[in-house]
Design an enzyme around this catalytic site. Structure first.
Site, PDB file in Angstrom:
ATOM      1  N   VAL A  61       0.806  -1.223   0.000  1.00 61.10           N
ATOM      2  CA  VAL A  61       0.000   0.000   0.000  1.00 61.10           C
ATOM      3  C   VAL A  61       0.840   1.274   0.000  1.00 61.10           C
ATOM      4  O   VAL A  61       0.277   2.369  -0.132  1.00 61.10           O
ATOM      5  CB  VAL A  61      -0.971   0.041   1.205  1.00 61.10           C
ATOM      6  CG1 VAL A  61      -2.001  -1.065   1.104  1.00 61.10           C
ATOM      7  CG2 VAL A  61      -0.218  -0.006   2.523  1.00 61.10           C
ATOM      8  N   TYR A  62       2.147   1.169   0.156  1.00 66.10           N
ATOM      9  CA  TYR A  62       2.972   2.375   0.121  1.00 66.10           C
ATOM     10  C   TYR A  62       2.929   2.964  -1.286  1.00 66.10           C
ATOM     11  O   TYR A  62       3.452   2.393  -2.238  1.00 66.10           O
ATOM     12  CB  TYR A  62       4.413   2.069   0.503  1.00 66.10           C
ATOM     13  CG  TYR A  62       4.642   1.732   1.965  1.00 66.10           C
ATOM     14  CD1 TYR A  62       3.602   1.724   2.881  1.00 66.10           C
ATOM     15  CD2 TYR A  62       5.909   1.431   2.437  1.00 66.10           C
ATOM     16  CE1 TYR A  62       3.812   1.407   4.219  1.00 66.10           C
ATOM     17  CE2 TYR A  62       6.141   1.122   3.771  1.00 66.10           C
ATOM     18  CZ  TYR A  62       5.089   1.113   4.658  1.00 66.10           C
ATOM     19  OH  TYR A  62       5.303   0.792   5.976  1.00 66.10           O
TER      20      TYR A  62
END
Length: 341
Positions: A61-62
């Protein structure tokens, strides 16, 4: 660079790990952290490896996968020199199964991470959060199969409650499945709740801590001072509401103590805050981040020296907070000594 065993495993990891949350900046949230591109990230990897830091932490999700993509390109041609840690569980997509720790989502997440990272295995894979909707047995058996397939080498978790982690470990032992050897947890001089439940568990079950946000969500940089406004460049303007909430007077009491110790040691406030963490029980590695090369070199200066016992005691006293129930009651029983004196 000192290396320590990761929990009860045989894997040695550097006491500092580089976190890639500042790479990419594809989303508004992560843009507030930083926006390093491949060229800058590659230079940071060079600096890390030169200093003996060979572990890099990321997550799917970064920046919606962009941080993994950049990491993959930055280590191209030297995969054998680095350890990669990544995470999944949080939502990545709009579909009903694009979130959680189900077999469906985990397998898709691992395959996606491997592709973005440009590798065929992940050294440490961690669940980013606890999924209360999926049976723990389903999650653990899926992870065990991925370990046996060679796609994952070691397992960890992040942001679990004590009972989440202990139940998972107990079920892994019952069914002979791969165990979590790492717990990526928030821990800092202004966030010591880790010591109440998760640290004793880590000591008992040999689970090593991978500490995230060691500077208290950006509050222990030395830039925040009593009676002064937030610096214009602080990411707290955009992200403070998403992280731990800290009363101002408590924060500045801790900063005052850090300032005093920094003057005694000739080190910076962030270096002192990170060094304090490296002397705590169960801590295998502290994850550092950096917007640029200068910040990275500053954070690397947190190792190679140690605070004195008197300096540690000064910081302990300034950051101590009253325990909540049942911990205050347990501390009164002579046969339940706290893990940290």
């Amino acid at each position: 660079m000192e290396h320590r065993l990761l929990g009860g495993s045989g894997l040695k990891v550097p006491v500092l790990t580089f976190g890639t949350g500042t790479w990419g900046g594809r989303t508004a949230f992560f843009k507030a952290w930083g926006g390093s591109d491949v060229a800058e990230a590659t230079k940071m990897v060079d600096i890390c490896l030169e200093a003996g830091l060979n572990m890099f932490d990321t997550a799917d999700v970064y920046s919606d996968g962009q941080a993994e993509e950049i990491l993959g390109k930055a280590i191209e041609g030297r995969r054998d020199q680095v350890l990669i840690s990544t995470k999944a569980t949080f939502r990545l997509g709009d579909g009903p199964n694009d979130v959680g720790s189900s077999r469906h989502h985990l397998i898709r997440s691992i395959e996606g991470s491997l592709k973005r990272l440009g590798t065929d295995y992940i050294d440490l894979f961690q669940l980013h959060g606890f999924d209360a909707m999926t049976p723990i047995e389903e999650t653990l058996s899926t992870l065990d199969n991925l370990v046996k397939a060679g796609k994952i080498r070691y397992l960890g978790c992040s942001n679990f409650s004590g009972w989440h982690l202990m139940k998972s470990l107990a079920l892994a032992d019952r069914y002979g499945l791969a165990r979590y050897v790492a717990n990526q947890a928030y821990y800092s001089l202004i966030g010591r709740e880790y010591e109440w439940e998760l640290m004793p568990l880590g000591l008992d079950q040999k689970v090593g801590a991978m500490v995230w946000s060691p500077l208290g969500w950006g509050r222990l940089t030395g830039k925040l001072r009593r009676g002064q406004p937030l610096p214009e460049t602080s990411r707290l303007h955009d992200t403070a509401q998403y992280g731990p909430q800290v009363p101002d007077e408590y924060l500045f009491t801790v900063v005052d103590a850090l300032d005093a110790v920094a003057q005694e040691t000739g080190k910076s406030i962030p270096q002192v805050a990170i060094n304090w963490l490296l002397q705590r029980p169960t801590v295998s590695s502290v994850i550092i981040g950096a917007r640029n090369e200068e910040q990275l070199r500053q954070n690397l200066g947190a190792v190679g020296w140690n605070l004195t016992s008197e300096q540690v005691a000064k910081l302990d006293a300034a950051s101590k907070v009253p325990a909540i129930y049942p911990y205050w009651h347990q501390q009164g029983f002579e046969r339940n000594p706290p893990p940290v004196a």
